[in-house]
Design an enzyme around this catalytic site. Structure first.
Site, PDB file in Angstrom:
ATOM      1  N   CYS A   1      47.359  45.365  36.592  1.00  0.00           N
ATOM      2  CA  CYS A   1      48.654  45.962  36.527  1.00  0.00           C
ATOM      3  C   CYS A   1      49.167  46.083  35.163  1.00  0.00           C
ATOM      4  CB  CYS A   1      49.485  45.395  37.493  1.00  0.00           C
ATOM      5  SG  CYS A   1      50.956  46.276  38.016  1.00  0.00           S
TER       6      CYS A   1
ATOM      7  N   ASP B   1      55.801  38.748  39.704  1.00  0.00           N
ATOM      8  CA  ASP B   1      57.001  39.244  40.280  1.00  0.00           C
ATOM      9  C   ASP B   1      57.990  38.211  40.689  1.00  0.00           C
ATOM     10  OD1 ASP B   1      57.246  42.486  39.984  1.00  0.00           O
ATOM     11  OD2 ASP B   1      55.009  41.893  40.275  1.00  0.00           O
TER      12      ASP B   1
END
Ligand code: RUB
Length: 342
Positions: A133, A202
């Site tokens: 990512c 996250d």
């Protein structure tokens, strides 16, 4: 030109602003924008405006505790300020909030600088590193390692469905890092050549589990199988204190179009009847998007949860942290925030 809070919320929802740190920074700026634009006649009414804006922003991405922590910090700051500055006007609260926002941003910037330094020291010379990512923290760390002359060899996974891995590859290439790009499904066959896997975060739960881009959990298992070090680089602000009580971090489900929309396939030359009859099944028509069949359900979770036992360590501004100790350090940080001088 600055964006309105509603426009920023839309940018975050549509992933024009992505990555936990960028999202948190943009949300703070939007809250500040709301304070500046408010014509509330009293401090209480201004607080109500701020609360509404914060809730609107928080709903854009439910799996972003860093945004929530930053917004909640500002709201708590506003409440305490109102209680301790009763004779002052709403416009003075707006100024105080702006000042406070700069302090949070400076602190976030200092934290990521510390993480990059600590993390770069952990990278052996010429280490083969796999990343997934797009994490601004991971990019900072690898750029720092490059500056130290460690010359990491980085493999970025593309990261379906929205290809944030390409963004990582571009930024690392621009920083002079030796970087290559691979499709997500190549991870398994490349893992035994890796010295380490680096990912961002996250959310981090009270048990030290990691919530990060979908695919992270699979990578962690592969790394474990091959005895490859699996490190997560994250500020303590990524910790979600709510997981202490409700146990799970909600996982954002995104639109089906993200999964199907980007694929182009050769369409069958034959008519449907011919194909059904088994005649000449060659796919040699033109490349075109294939429509989504009716009744097909597409599953598109944005994140997954990696159990703490697969994580070698977190690298935070407090140092190399075992997953089991992260919650204590993070809760100490959140408890001392905001700092208000009365
Ligand atoms: C981004 C992602 C990143 C973390 C950490 O997902 O999973 O690894 O947000 O990034 P998305 P950072 O693209 O869906 O936002 O280190 O920049 O906070």
């Amino acid at each position: 030109m600055s964006r309105s809070p509603t426009e920023t919320a839309e940018d975050i929802r549509a992933l024009r602003i992505q990555g936990a740190r960028r999202v948190a920074r943009a949300a703070l700026a939007a809250l500040n924008e709301a304070a500046q634009a408010s014509s509330a006649p009293s401090k209480g009414a201004l607080y109500e405006d701020l609360l509404q804006t914060a809730r609107m922003l928080e709903e854009t991405r439910p799996t972003e505790p860093m945004m929530r922590n930053a917004l909640e910090d500002s709201l708590r700051y506003a409440l305490v300020w109102i209680r301790t500055h009763q004779s002052l006007e709403p416009k003075e609260l707006v100024e105080a909030l702006e000042q406070h926002q700069h302090e949070i941003l400076d602190e976030m910037e200092a934290a990521v600088g510390t993480i990059a330094k600590i993390g770069a020291a952990e990278i052996p010379d010429h280490a083969a590193i796999m990343v997934h990512c797009h994490s601004t923290t991971v990019v900072r760390l690898l750029t720092e390692a490059q500056k130290l002359g460690k010359h990491p060899k980085v493999t970025c996974l593309e990261t379906r469905p929205l290809y944030q891995g390409r963004l990582t590859a571009r930024e690392l290439a621009a920083a002079g890092v030796d970087v290559r790009l691979a499709v997500d499904s190549a991870a398994g066959s490349l893992m035994n050549k890796m010295d380490g896997v680096l990912v961002g975060a996250d959310a981090i739960t009270s048990e030290g589990d990691l919530v990060n881009k979908i695919g992270t959990y699979g990578l962690a298992q592969m790394a474990h199988l091959h005895s490859v070090r699996f490190l997560c680089v994250a500020e303590l602000y990524k910790y979600d204190p709510l997981t202490r009580f409700k146990g799970t971090e909600s996982i954002e489900q995104r639109a089906a179009g993200e999964v199907w929309g980007s694929g182009r396939y050769r369409q069958e030359k034959n008519s449907e009847e011919e194909s059904r009859a088994g005649k000449n099944l060659a796919h040699d028509g033109p490349l075109a998007p294939l429509p989504i069949p009716q009744n097909l359900k597409i599953i598109n979770p944005a994140f997954d949860r990696t159990p703490a036992r697969f994580i070698s360590a977190y690298i935070t501004e407090a140092g190399l942290t075992p997953p089991g100790q992260l919650a204590i350090l993070a809760e100490r940080k959140l408890k001392n925030s905001p700092k208000i001088e009365v």
